[in-house]
Design a protein around this motif. Structure first.
Motif, short mmCIF file in Angstrom:
data_model
loop_
_atom_site.label_atom_id
_atom_site.label_comp_id
_atom_site.label_asym_id
_atom_site.label_seq_id
_atom_site.Cartn_x
_atom_site.Cartn_y
_atom_site.Cartn_z
N GLN A 78 0.84 -1.21 0.00
CA GLN A 78 0.00 0.00 0.00
C GLN A 78 0.87 1.26 0.00
OE1 GLN A 78 -0.58 -2.73 1.93
NE2 GLN A 78 -2.42 -3.41 0.87
N GLY A 79 1.97 1.22 0.74
CA GLY A 79 2.90 2.35 0.74
C GLY A 79 3.58 2.51 -0.61
N LEU A 80 3.96 1.38 -1.21
CA LEU A 80 4.58 1.43 -2.53
C LEU A 80 3.59 2.00 -3.55
CD1 LEU A 80 6.91 0.87 -4.48
CD2 LEU A 80 6.00 -1.46 -4.72
N GLU A 81 2.34 1.58 -3.47
CA GLU A 81 1.32 2.09 -4.39
C GLU A 81 1.22 3.61 -4.29
OE1 GLU A 81 -3.29 1.16 -5.58
OE2 GLU A 81 -2.77 1.12 -3.45
N LYS A 82 1.16 4.13 -3.06
CA LYS A 82 1.10 5.59 -2.86
C LYS A 82 2.33 6.27 -3.44
CE LYS A 82 -1.55 5.35 1.43
NZ LYS A 82 -1.49 5.49 2.89
N ALA A 83 3.49 5.67 -3.22
CA ALA A 83 4.75 6.27 -3.68
C ALA A 83 4.85 6.26 -5.20
CB ALA A 83 5.93 5.53 -3.05
N LEU A 84 4.46 5.15 -5.83
CA LEU A 84 4.51 5.08 -7.29
C LEU A 84 3.62 6.14 -7.93
CD1 LEU A 84 4.48 1.20 -7.84
CD2 LEU A 84 6.34 2.77 -8.46
N LYS A 85 2.50 6.44 -7.29
CA LYS A 85 1.59 7.45 -7.82
C LYS A 85 2.16 8.87 -7.75
CE LYS A 85 -2.72 4.98 -6.93
NZ LYS A 85 -3.99 4.97 -6.17
N LEU A 86 3.24 9.05 -6.97
CA LEU A 86 3.83 10.37 -6.83
C LEU A 86 5.20 10.49 -7.50
CD1 LEU A 86 2.89 11.39 -3.18
CD2 LEU A 86 1.84 12.09 -5.34
N ARG A 87 5.59 9.50 -8.28
CA ARG A 87 6.85 9.60 -9.02
C ARG A 87 6.75 10.77 -9.99
NH1 ARG A 87 10.03 4.76 -10.86
NH2 ARG A 87 11.58 6.38 -10.59
N PHE A 88 7.88 11.31 -10.36
CA PHE A 88 7.91 12.55 -11.14
C PHE A 88 7.14 12.45 -12.44
CE2 PHE A 88 9.90 16.51 -10.23
CZ PHE A 88 9.74 17.21 -11.41
N TYR A 89 7.16 11.29 -13.08
CA TYR A 89 6.47 11.17 -14.36
C TYR A 89 5.10 10.51 -14.25
CZ TYR A 89 8.62 6.55 -14.03
OH TYR A 89 9.03 5.33 -13.59
N ALA A 90 4.65 10.23 -13.04
CA ALA A 90 3.37 9.54 -12.86
C ALA A 90 2.19 10.32 -13.41
CB ALA A 90 3.15 9.22 -11.38
N ASN A 91 2.28 11.63 -13.42
CA ASN A 91 1.14 12.43 -13.89
C ASN A 91 1.19 12.70 -15.39
OD1 ASN A 91 3.35 14.18 -13.52
ND2 ASN A 91 2.01 15.93 -13.48
N ILE A 92 2.24 12.22 -16.09
CA ILE A 92 2.29 12.44 -17.54
C ILE A 92 2.25 11.14 -18.33
CG2 ILE A 92 3.32 14.72 -17.44
CD1 ILE A 92 6.05 13.46 -17.95
N ASN A 93 2.36 10.01 -17.66
CA ASN A 93 2.13 8.70 -18.27
C ASN A 93 0.77 8.21 -17.78
OD1 ASN A 93 4.59 8.53 -19.60
ND2 ASN A 93 5.58 7.38 -17.96
N ARG A 94 0.18 7.28 -18.48
CA ARG A 94 -1.06 6.67 -18.00
C ARG A 94 -0.70 5.28 -17.51
NH1 ARG A 94 -5.60 3.94 -19.92
NH2 ARG A 94 -4.73 3.69 -22.02
N ASP A 95 -1.03 5.01 -16.25
CA ASP A 95 -0.66 3.73 -15.68
C ASP A 95 -1.81 3.10 -14.91
OD1 ASP A 95 -0.74 5.21 -13.30
OD2 ASP A 95 1.41 5.38 -13.16
N GLU A 96 -1.54 1.88 -14.45
CA GLU A 96 -2.55 1.11 -13.70
C GLU A 96 -1.82 0.35 -12.60
OE1 GLU A 96 -6.00 -1.52 -15.41
OE2 GLU A 96 -4.14 -2.70 -15.43
N LEU A 97 -2.38 0.37 -11.41
CA LEU A 97 -1.81 -0.36 -10.28
C LEU A 97 -2.88 -1.27 -9.70
CD1 LEU A 97 -0.67 2.88 -9.98
CD2 LEU A 97 0.79 1.63 -8.43
N ILE A 98 -2.53 -2.54 -9.53
CA ILE A 98 -3.47 -3.52 -8.97
C ILE A 98 -2.76 -4.31 -7.87
CG2 ILE A 98 -4.89 -5.56 -9.44
CD1 ILE A 98 -5.04 -4.55 -12.39
N ILE A 99 -3.34 -4.28 -6.66
CA ILE A 99 -2.81 -5.07 -5.56
C ILE A 99 -3.71 -6.28 -5.35
CG2 ILE A 99 -2.37 -5.16 -3.07
CD1 ILE A 99 -1.64 -2.21 -3.16
N LYS A 100 -3.08 -7.45 -5.28
CA LYS A 100 -3.81 -8.68 -4.98
C LYS A 100 -2.90 -9.54 -4.11
CE LYS A 100 -6.37 -12.51 -6.86
NZ LYS A 100 -6.73 -13.29 -8.02
#
Length: 173
Positions: A78-100
């Motif tokens: 959950q912490g990694l998910e939050k951190a990945l969403k705040l990487r410098f390029y996260a707002n200019i690429n389109r991505d998907e995160l799924i935790i299972k």
């Protein structure tokens, strides 16, 4: 020159737009730097330098994001998910995160780097080796129990639905 007083006068929407512009500027600088090496020394040497730079940059970025989020020492997936969403390029690429269960799957659905190279009639960036360094180191700094594996990344595309795909696994000891 932008200073704190100037930034404090901007609206939330203006700040978001500015962050997007800064992200694009950062990515443009990274791409231009890489292309200058690629043109002068060839792809192999450019990749060696890129791997070296990303080893250091990723550590700096992960530490700063972890501190900004005030994450505990072991924040898990959950912490990694939050951190990945705040990487410098996260707002200019389109991505998907799924935790299972004990895994997080991170997919870049649209990548500005590959799109720009395609637009310039250049071959795709062989980013797998850099991605392994980048994502493994980032995850390890967020939570040293997390390991990263590449599922699909150029030049080894195994999933045509995305540009790259990474699997993060939380190893409980």
């Amino acid at each position: 020159m932008v200073n704190k007083e100037t930034l404090q006068k901007l609206s939330k929407n203006e700040l978001i737009t500015l962050i997007e512009a800064y992200s694009k500027n950062w990515l443009a600088m990274d791409g231009l730097w890489f292309q200058s090496l690629e043109n002068k020394y060839g792809m192999q040497e450019a990749m060696c330098r890129d791997e070296e730079v990303w080893t250091h940059f990723t550590a700096i970025e992960a530490k700063r994001v972890k501190e900004f989020l005030n994450l505990e020492e072991y924040p898990g997936l959950q912490g990694l998910e939050k951190a990945l969403k705040l990487r410098f390029y996260a707002n200019i690429n389109r991505d998907e995160l799924i935790i299972k269960d004990n895994t997080l799957i991170y997919s870049t659905l649209e990548c500005r780097v590959q799109t720009a190279r395609l637009r310039k009639n250049m071959p795709y960036h062989p980013c797998k080796s850099v991605g392994i360094i980048e994502y493994s180191e980032f995850a390890k700094i967020i939570d040293k129990r997390i390991v990263c594996d590449c599922i699909s990344c150029y030049p080894d595309i195994t999933d045509e639905s995305c540009c790259c795909k990474w699997k993060f696994t939380l190893i409980e000891k």
